[in-house]
Design a protein around this motif. Structure first.
Motif, short mmCIF file in Angstrom:
data_model
loop_
_atom_site.label_atom_id
_atom_site.label_comp_id
_atom_site.label_asym_id
_atom_site.label_seq_id
_atom_site.Cartn_x
_atom_site.Cartn_y
_atom_site.Cartn_z
N GLU A 186 1.12 -1.60 -0.16
CA GLU A 186 0.33 -0.20 0.33
C GLU A 186 0.70 1.35 0.43
O GLU A 186 0.53 2.29 -0.38
N VAL A 187 1.66 1.57 0.89
CA VAL A 187 3.00 1.92 0.79
C VAL A 187 3.83 2.70 -0.77
O VAL A 187 3.23 3.72 -1.04
N ILE A 188 3.72 1.79 -1.48
CA ILE A 188 4.21 1.93 -2.69
C ILE A 188 3.12 2.31 -3.86
O ILE A 188 3.25 3.32 -4.39
N LYS A 189 1.95 1.75 -3.23
CA LYS A 189 0.32 2.65 -4.26
C LYS A 189 0.56 4.02 -3.91
O LYS A 189 -0.10 4.02 -5.32
N TYR A 190 0.50 4.63 -2.85
CA TYR A 190 1.03 5.57 -2.35
C TYR A 190 1.59 6.50 -3.65
O TYR A 190 1.61 7.35 -4.23
N ALA A 191 3.07 5.84 -3.20
CA ALA A 191 4.30 6.00 -4.24
C ALA A 191 4.19 6.38 -5.98
O ALA A 191 4.20 7.57 -6.39
N LEU A 192 3.08 5.44 -6.06
CA LEU A 192 2.91 5.83 -7.71
C LEU A 192 1.90 6.66 -8.32
O LEU A 192 1.71 7.04 -8.80
N ILE A 193 0.77 6.13 -7.48
CA ILE A 193 -0.73 6.63 -7.08
C ILE A 193 -0.63 9.15 -7.27
O ILE A 193 -0.42 9.74 -8.06
N LYS A 194 0.92 9.83 -5.96
CA LYS A 194 0.62 11.16 -5.92
C LYS A 194 2.14 11.31 -5.54
O LYS A 194 2.10 12.63 -5.47
N ASP A 195 2.89 10.19 -5.37
CA ASP A 195 4.48 10.92 -4.79
C ASP A 195 5.54 10.20 -5.67
O ASP A 195 5.95 9.24 -4.77
N GLU A 196 5.92 10.82 -6.54
CA GLU A 196 7.56 10.12 -6.97
C GLU A 196 8.49 10.47 -6.38
O GLU A 196 9.42 9.22 -6.55
N GLU A 197 8.86 10.92 -4.88
CA GLU A 197 9.62 11.55 -4.32
C GLU A 197 9.95 10.28 -3.28
O GLU A 197 10.90 9.65 -3.14
N LEU A 198 8.40 9.87 -2.84
CA LEU A 198 8.58 8.53 -1.92
C LEU A 198 8.91 7.09 -2.83
O LEU A 198 9.32 6.36 -2.48
N PHE A 199 8.57 7.07 -3.78
CA PHE A 199 9.05 6.06 -5.02
C PHE A 199 10.25 6.17 -5.02
O PHE A 199 11.03 5.04 -4.20
#
Length: 353
Positions: A186-199
């Motif tokens: 789910e963390v990866i999901k958030y990175a993919l949909i809205k947060d390239e920096e988190l990715f």
């Protein structure tokens, strides 16, 4: 202490994030629900072994009567039979509308106890105390509460927001690595949909062990993204659908496999990989995106391959997907990493699985 306020008018509530915050659970509940004379805690057979009793004691110190009910851990407990049993327990405990229900556990406990609270006496206040990474970054926030039917996941539910969410990252130390990875999907999901920096952060960290010291910040980032999306679309009719990236396939896998073979996060991982493979092949996603996602999922040892199950069963379950609106199946795709969008289609989109 990190604090996020989910601004929803009369349904506004805070999310508190801090290590060792369980010790303050009683104080925070008393502060936000001063009317409660009784607290009804729903937890599961895993959590009871670790800190359920200490949370019960912490709340009881505030001068309230506390009832603790334990359900069997796992998705199979999110059903009508368990719900009915809990309704009877609430009657026996003499819970009134001025009292409160506390969900102490992962996503299953949160969904079940939240739906219980939303329907008993037409609505009793409730508190989310998520104890899994998946629940801390996602399911405890946003007010979606539900139970499953044999035909599919979360088919009976409502929108019902907690009075507060208490997140203590230190409890993640008791989780089996499989369930840390489950939440990391789910963390990866958030990175993919809205947060390239988190990715990029997830890409640059060596492994999940090295990531653990950053969990509080990661939880904050994910909850803040969800807060912003929920404030724009509380009822999941537009922008909020992007939170379901990978879930159309993931939920179908969970259902067809009887909620036993795959965890929710594992299903979502397979779903994110599969749908991006399809969308990139169709020219709907920037070339090279699928490879980057596949590498990240494999780095954190998440499953990526579709299980060997009947494709027609999968497609049949997808037809019951809650994103089916106006004869369209609204699937969530990536334009590129960090930017998702909604694409109107039907189940034939998935024939290539």
């Amino acid at each position: 202490m990190k604090t996020i306020i989910v601004n929803l008018g009369e349904n506004t509530y805070p999310i508190y994030i801090e290590s060792a915050l369980l010790e303050s659970a009683g104080f925070l509940i008393r502060r936000h629900i001063p009317s409660a004379k009784k607290i009804f805690i729903v937890t599961d057979s895993n959590v009871i072994r670790h800190y359920a009793m200490s949370v019960k004691e912490t709340i009881a110190k505030e001068g309230v009567e506390v009832t603790l009910k334990i359900i069997k851990a796992g998705e199979k407990s999110k059903n009508l039979n368990v719900l009915t049993s809990l309704y009877n327990d609430l009657v026996e405990a003499k819970i009134t509308r001025s009292d409160a229900i506390v969900a102490l556990g992962g996503g299953v406990v949160g969904d079940l106890a939240g739906f219980l609270a939303s329907t008993y006496l037409r609505g009793v206040k409730f508190v989310q105390i998520p104890t899994s990474l998946l629940a801390q970054v996602d399911s405890s926030v946003g007010g979606k509460v539900a139970i499953d039917l044999p035909a599919g996941k979360n088919l009976v539910g409502s929108f019902y927001h907690p009075s507060l969410v208490i997140v203590d990252p230190t409890v993640l130390g008791t989780l089996d690595k499989r369930f840390l990875r489950d939440g990391l999907a789910e963390v990866i999901k958030y990175a993919l949909i809205k947060d390239e920096e988190l990715f990029n952060i997830l890409n640059n960290v060596e492994d999940i062990e090295k990531l653990e010291s950053s969990f509080a910040e990661i939880i904050y980032r994910c909850c803040n993204i969800k807060k912003e999306i929920v404030e724009m679309d509380e009822r999941d009719t537009g922008e909020r659908m992007i939170l379901n990236f990978g879930h159309t396939i993931g939920h179908a896998i969970e259902t067809v496999c009887g909620y036993e073979e795959y965890t929710h996060g594992e299903g979502v991982s397979i779903g994110m990989n599969a749908i991006t493979g399809i969308s990139e092949e169709m020219g709907l996603t920037v070339s090279g995106t699928h490879k980057k996602i596949l590498q990240l999922l494999k780095k954190y040892e998440l499953p990526t391959e579709m299980p060997k199950i009947n494709k027609e069963e999968i497609l049949s379950v997808m037809q019951l997907d809650k994103k089916n609106l106006d004869s369209n199946l609204n699937v969530v795709l990536l334009e590129k990493i960090g930017k998702a969008y909604i694409y109107k289609t039907d189940v034939t989109f998935f024939r290539g699985l």
